[in-house]
Write an enzyme that holds these catalytic residues in place. Structure first.
Site, PDB file in Angstrom:
ATOM      1  N   CYS A  59      -4.685  12.297  12.369  1.00 36.79           N
ATOM      2  CA  CYS A  59      -5.485  11.073  12.417  1.00 36.79           C
ATOM      3  C   CYS A  59      -5.284  10.504  13.821  1.00 36.79           C
ATOM      4  CB  CYS A  59      -5.081  10.091  11.322  1.00 36.79           C
ATOM      5  SG  CYS A  59      -3.470   9.404  11.589  1.00 36.79           S
ATOM      6  N   ARG A 108       0.230  14.318  12.659  1.00 37.52           N
ATOM      7  CA  ARG A 108       0.638  14.149  11.243  1.00 37.52           C
ATOM      8  C   ARG A 108       0.992  15.500  10.590  1.00 37.52           C
ATOM      9  NH1 ARG A 108      -0.974   8.919   9.868  1.00 37.52           N
ATOM     10  NH2 ARG A 108       0.751   8.970   8.428  1.00 37.52           N
ATOM     11  N   PRO A 109       1.934  16.272  11.110  1.00 32.99           N
ATOM     12  CA  PRO A 109       2.309  17.556  10.500  1.00 32.99           C
ATOM     13  C   PRO A 109       3.014  17.353   9.154  1.00 32.99           C
ATOM     14  CG  PRO A 109       3.837  16.977  12.236  1.00 32.99           C
ATOM     15  CD  PRO A 109       2.754  15.936  12.279  1.00 32.99           C
ATOM     16  N   ILE A 110       3.099  18.416   8.368  1.00 34.43           N
ATOM     17  CA  ILE A 110       3.822  18.324   7.077  1.00 34.43           C
ATOM     18  C   ILE A 110       4.875  19.428   6.972  1.00 34.43           C
ATOM     19  CG2 ILE A 110       1.928  17.206   5.840  1.00 34.43           C
ATOM     20  CD1 ILE A 110       1.287  19.978   4.621  1.00 34.43           C
ATOM     21  N   ASP A 111       5.320  19.964   8.100  1.00 27.84           N
ATOM     22  CA  ASP A 111       6.297  21.068   8.085  1.00 27.84           C
ATOM     23  C   ASP A 111       7.580  20.711   7.344  1.00 27.84           C
ATOM     24  OD1 ASP A 111       6.409  19.295  10.388  1.00 27.84           O
ATOM     25  OD2 ASP A 111       8.101  20.480  11.070  1.00 27.84           O
ATOM     26  N   ASP A 167       4.613   0.660  12.147  1.00 26.88           N
ATOM     27  CA  ASP A 167       3.397   0.020  11.635  1.00 26.88           C
ATOM     28  C   ASP A 167       3.260  -1.432  12.084  1.00 26.88           C
ATOM     29  OD1 ASP A 167       3.362   1.737   8.410  1.00 26.88           O
ATOM     30  OD2 ASP A 167       2.905   2.369  10.441  1.00 26.88           O
ATOM     31  N   ARG A 216      -8.738  -0.563   4.656  1.00 23.67           N
ATOM     32  CA  ARG A 216      -7.897   0.481   4.059  1.00 23.67           C
ATOM     33  C   ARG A 216      -6.528  -0.064   3.689  1.00 23.67           C
ATOM     34  NH1 ARG A 216      -6.510   5.151   7.469  1.00 23.67           N
ATOM     35  NH2 ARG A 216      -5.196   5.384   5.632  1.00 23.67           N
ATOM     36  N   ILE A 264       8.032   6.956  16.938  1.00 22.54           N
ATOM     37  CA  ILE A 264       7.631   7.664  15.723  1.00 22.54           C
ATOM     38  C   ILE A 264       6.318   8.411  15.950  1.00 22.54           C
ATOM     39  CG2 ILE A 264       7.160   7.422  13.247  1.00 22.54           C
ATOM     40  CD1 ILE A 264      10.016   6.567  14.056  1.00 22.54           C
ATOM     41  N   ARG A 299      -4.815  11.021   4.345  1.00 16.39           N
ATOM     42  CA  ARG A 299      -3.756  12.011   4.483  1.00 16.39           C
ATOM     43  C   ARG A 299      -2.591  11.729   3.541  1.00 16.39           C
ATOM     44  NH1 ARG A 299       0.501  11.378   6.542  1.00 16.39           N
ATOM     45  NH2 ARG A 299       0.725  13.597   6.970  1.00 16.39           N
ATOM     46  N   LYS A 306       0.862  -1.206   0.000  1.00 17.81           N
ATOM     47  CA  LYS A 306       0.000   0.000   0.000  1.00 17.81           C
ATOM     48  C   LYS A 306       0.885   1.238   0.000  1.00 17.81           C
ATOM     49  CE  LYS A 306      -1.754   1.594   4.019  1.00 17.81           C
ATOM     50  NZ  LYS A 306      -1.538   3.025   4.325  1.00 17.81           N
ATOM     51  N   ASN A 307       1.884   1.251   0.891  1.00 17.18           N
ATOM     52  CA  ASN A 307       2.668   2.478   1.076  1.00 17.18           C
ATOM     53  C   ASN A 307       3.682   2.714  -0.025  1.00 17.18           C
ATOM     54  OD1 ASN A 307       1.118   2.930   3.260  1.00 17.18           O
ATOM     55  ND2 ASN A 307       2.675   2.400   4.778  1.00 17.18           N
TER      56      ASN A 307
HETATM   57  C1  EPZ Z   1       4.358   6.829   6.224  1.00 14.71           C
HETATM   58  O1  EPZ Z   1       3.625   7.935   6.692  1.00 14.71           O
HETATM   59  C2  EPZ Z   1       3.385   5.673   6.196  1.00 14.71           C
HETATM   60  N1  EPZ Z   1       2.256   6.006   5.318  1.00 14.71           N
HETATM   61  C3  EPZ Z   1       2.868   5.378   7.606  1.00 14.71           C
HETATM   62  O2  EPZ Z   1       2.068   4.210   7.518  1.00 14.71           O
HETATM   63  C4  EPZ Z   1       4.058   5.078   8.509  1.00 14.71           C
HETATM   64  O3  EPZ Z   1       3.593   4.856   9.817  1.00 14.71           O
HETATM   65  C5  EPZ Z   1       5.024   6.269   8.482  1.00 14.71           C
HETATM   66  O4  EPZ Z   1       5.439   6.514   7.114  1.00 14.71           O
HETATM   67  C6  EPZ Z   1       6.275   6.034   9.314  1.00 14.71           C
HETATM   68  O5  EPZ Z   1       6.931   4.890   8.843  1.00 14.71           O
HETATM   69  C7  EPZ Z   1       2.423   5.954   3.993  1.00 14.71           C
HETATM   70  O6  EPZ Z   1       3.493   5.671   3.487  1.00 14.71           O
HETATM   71  C8  EPZ Z   1       1.208   6.248   3.158  1.00 14.71           C
HETATM   72  P1  EPZ Z   1       6.435  10.271   8.243  1.00 14.71           P
HETATM   73  P2  EPZ Z   1       4.296   9.417   6.638  1.00 14.71           P
HETATM   74  O7  EPZ Z   1       6.314  11.530   7.479  1.00 14.71           O
HETATM   75  O8  EPZ Z   1       5.218   9.530   5.491  1.00 14.71           O
HETATM   76  C9  EPZ Z   1       6.699  13.343  11.809  1.00 14.71           C
HETATM   77  C10 EPZ Z   1       0.135   2.935   7.717  1.00 14.71           C
HETATM   78  O9  EPZ Z   1      -0.339   2.376   8.700  1.00 14.71           O
HETATM   79  N2  EPZ Z   1       6.655  14.348  10.742  1.00 14.71           N
HETATM   80  O10 EPZ Z   1       7.589   9.366   7.980  1.00 14.71           O
HETATM   81  O11 EPZ Z   1       3.196  10.403   6.757  1.00 14.71           O
HETATM   82  C11 EPZ Z   1       5.401  12.545  11.905  1.00 14.71           C
HETATM   83  O12 EPZ Z   1       4.484  13.221  12.742  1.00 14.71           O
HETATM   84  C12 EPZ Z   1       0.668   4.351   7.806  1.00 14.71           C
HETATM   85  O13 EPZ Z   1       0.259   2.400   6.564  1.00 14.71           O
HETATM   86  C13 EPZ Z   1       6.866  15.687  11.067  1.00 14.71           C
HETATM   87  O14 EPZ Z   1       7.078  16.036  12.222  1.00 14.71           O
HETATM   88  O15 EPZ Z   1       5.118   9.398   7.993  1.00 14.71           O
HETATM   89  C14 EPZ Z   1       5.868  11.252  12.510  1.00 14.71           C
HETATM   90  O16 EPZ Z   1       5.986  11.413  13.897  1.00 14.71           O
HETATM   91  C15 EPZ Z   1       0.389   4.950   9.179  1.00 14.71           C
HETATM   92  N3  EPZ Z   1       6.827  16.613  10.062  1.00 14.71           N
HETATM   93  C16 EPZ Z   1       7.253  11.049  11.912  1.00 14.71           C
HETATM   94  O17 EPZ Z   1       7.687  12.350  11.475  1.00 14.71           O
HETATM   95  C17 EPZ Z   1       6.603  16.263   8.756  1.00 14.71           C
HETATM   96  O18 EPZ Z   1       6.606  17.158   7.885  1.00 14.71           O
HETATM   97  C18 EPZ Z   1       7.279  10.120  10.718  1.00 14.71           C
HETATM   98  O19 EPZ Z   1       6.334  10.605   9.797  1.00 14.71           O
HETATM   99  C19 EPZ Z   1       6.398  14.902   8.449  1.00 14.71           C
HETATM  100  C20 EPZ Z   1       6.434  13.956   9.456  1.00 14.71           C
END
Ligand code: EPZ
Length: 418
Positions: free
Chosen positions: A115, A120-123, A306, A398, A328, A91, A22-23
């Site tokens: 969620c 889930r920030p995107i900064d 995960d 999902r 995480i 998201r 999926k990811n």
């Molecule tokens: C991916 O999400 C996966 N989703 C998530 O799987 C997975 O848990 C996650 O990576 C971590 O491995 C998909 O690939 C669709 P991150 P992603 O950005 O990319 C923080 C599932 O169950 N962060 O690596 O959104 C964030 O809050 C899902 O399939 C910031 O602070 O995760 C988290 O604590 C759930 N600022 C950490 O970093 C940002 O701009 C990792 O997030 C982005 C993230």
């Protein structure tokens, strides 16, 4: 809403075929927007999330068809807006920002909500786009990005919780068609990032170092159409390995990638589970003496967040004490209260869960919350004495393709009911 009715106690036995990731599928489907030419993506799992991503790219203007695991896309003309009512449902839609910026030099994508596993920030995504020279601002809940002055740049994508998987994907997709050289430091190393890079290279991108913390991208003018088969889903594989362990069964996984599962295999072996390679397959046997194992979730190649909930289910019936720390998503413990309803003994201390193994769990009605927590609850139902009903299984649909059918084929007593 569907629910699963599970009668526990049956050890899982037999073979299970692991579906595509999926990811890996989600960012790769977004990447097809980077070219007007035809792309064919194979091995895409039939999930509500992947179906939804196809709907979104069609909404953006691409021709797209999803049939028998194959997605065909022709994004001849695309709009640059991904509206709130679509993005809020998934998201991961945030990974449309990169392709829209790359292809059209502008994007307006709704800021994804949080969620249940955290804010889930995107900064860090936005920091990456700004390092490429894009003008990015947030207005009325939308990310509005103007990329007319974009050029290659160097950036550091590490954050408090490690790097960002979709952030790395987003920047890679925009940088692939941005003139100049881009260097991403502290890039995410997940296999899904490597898979995306491989697809982009097939499209004509010049990317080096994907899978390592430093990724270098030399921008090219255009990308052409390409065909790609996504990697197998390492989290689905880990979930079925843990299900075999939890039920004391004997399961052969077909099509999984052991090289993507190092940390999970390591922890299952430490817990006394037998994991062996049989040619391209993996065989997991759950009989034998169990040991508690401590887990700390980390960015790849560390133990995946995960898989945290699923491993916790195994620890709830493993004699001894295990400490599971979530680095995480520190709040990712929605499954703890529900496991408690089945008799598990878990104490939360900040971002750690202290699990005291019990002789058995006993079935009860429980509620699914997020995708992976729901899988953990299903695993608990498989071993709990008596009947367990898991409500709101749309969370599971999902991210897992026909999980009830696959489990039933392994001997589980699980029925889906409306
Ligand atoms: C991916 O999400 C996966 N989703 C998530 O799987 C997975 O848990 C996650 O990576 C971590 O491995 C998909 O690939 C669709 P991150 P992603 O950005 O990319 C923080 C599932 O169950 N962060 O690596 O959104 C964030 O809050 C899902 O399939 C910031 O602070 O995760 C988290 O604590 C759930 N600022 C950490 O970093 C940002 O701009 C990792 O997030 C982005 C993230």
């Amino acid at each position: 809403m569907d629910k699963f009715v599970i009668n526990g106690g049956a050890p899982l036995k037999g073979e299970v075929a692991i579906s595509g990731s999926k990811n890996s599928s989600l960012p790769i489907l977004a990447a097809t927007l980077l070219t007007p030419e035809r792309c064919v993506i194979r091995g895409v799992p039939d999930l509500s999330d992947t179906r939804f991503m196809v709907e979104i790219i069609k909404h953006i203007g691409a021709e797209a068809e999803f049939k028998d695991g194959v997605v065909t896309v022709e994004a001849r003309k695309i709009r640059t807006i991904a509206p709130y009512d679509l993005v809020r449902k998934m998201r991961a839609s945030v990974c449309l920002l990169g392709p829209l910026l790359g292809r059209r030099r502008k994007a307006k994508v709704s800021v994804p909500g949080g969620c249940i596993i955290g804010p889930r920030p995107i900064d860090i995504h936005l920091k990456g786009f700004r390092a490429l020279g894009a003008d990015v601002r947030i207005e009325k809940g939308y990310v509005i990005a103007d990329g007319k002055n974009m050029a290659g740049g160097t950036m550091f994508l590490g954050g408090r919780f490690g790097s960002t998987v979709l952030g790395t994907a987003n920047v890679m997709m925009a940088a692939a068609v941005t003139k100049g050289t881009t260097v991403i430091e502290s890039a995410a190393c997940e296999p899904e990032v490597v898979d995306l890079a491989q697809f982009l290279v097939k499209m004509g991108a010049q990317i080096h170092g994907a899978g390592s913390p430093t990724v270098t991208i030399h921008g090219v003018e255009h990308l052409h159409g390409a065909e790609h088969t996504v990697i197998p889903d390492r989290i689905e594989a880990g979930t079925f390995m843990t299900a075999a362990a939890v039920t004391g069964g004997h399961v052969t996984l077909k099509g999984a990638r052991p090289d993507h599962l190092g940390a999970v295999i390591d922890k299952l072996l430490e817990a006394g589970v037998k994991v062996e390679r049989a040619g391209p397959d993996m065989v997991v046997r759950g009989e034998g003496r169990r040991e508690p194992a401590d887990v700390i979730t980390m960015p790849y190649p560390g133990f995946p967040t995960d898989m945290q909930a699923q491993f916790m289910t195994l620890m709830t019936i493993t004699p001894g004490i295990s400490v599971i720390t979530e680095k995480i998503y520190p709040e990712r413990f929605m499954h703890v209260a529900e496991l408690g309803r089945l008799g598990a003994n878990i104490a939360l201390e900040g971002s750690s869960a202290i699990v005291k193994g019990m002789p058995k769990l006993s079935g009860a009605p429980i509620m699914a919350s997020d995708l992976r927590a729901s899988a953990a609850l299903v695993l608990a139902g498989l071993v709990a004495h008596g009947q367990t009903t898991v409500n709101r299984v749309y969370h599971i649909d999902r991210g897992y393709e026909r999980i009830d059918e696959k489990l039933r084929a392994l001997g589980a007593r699980i029925e889906r009911q409306k």
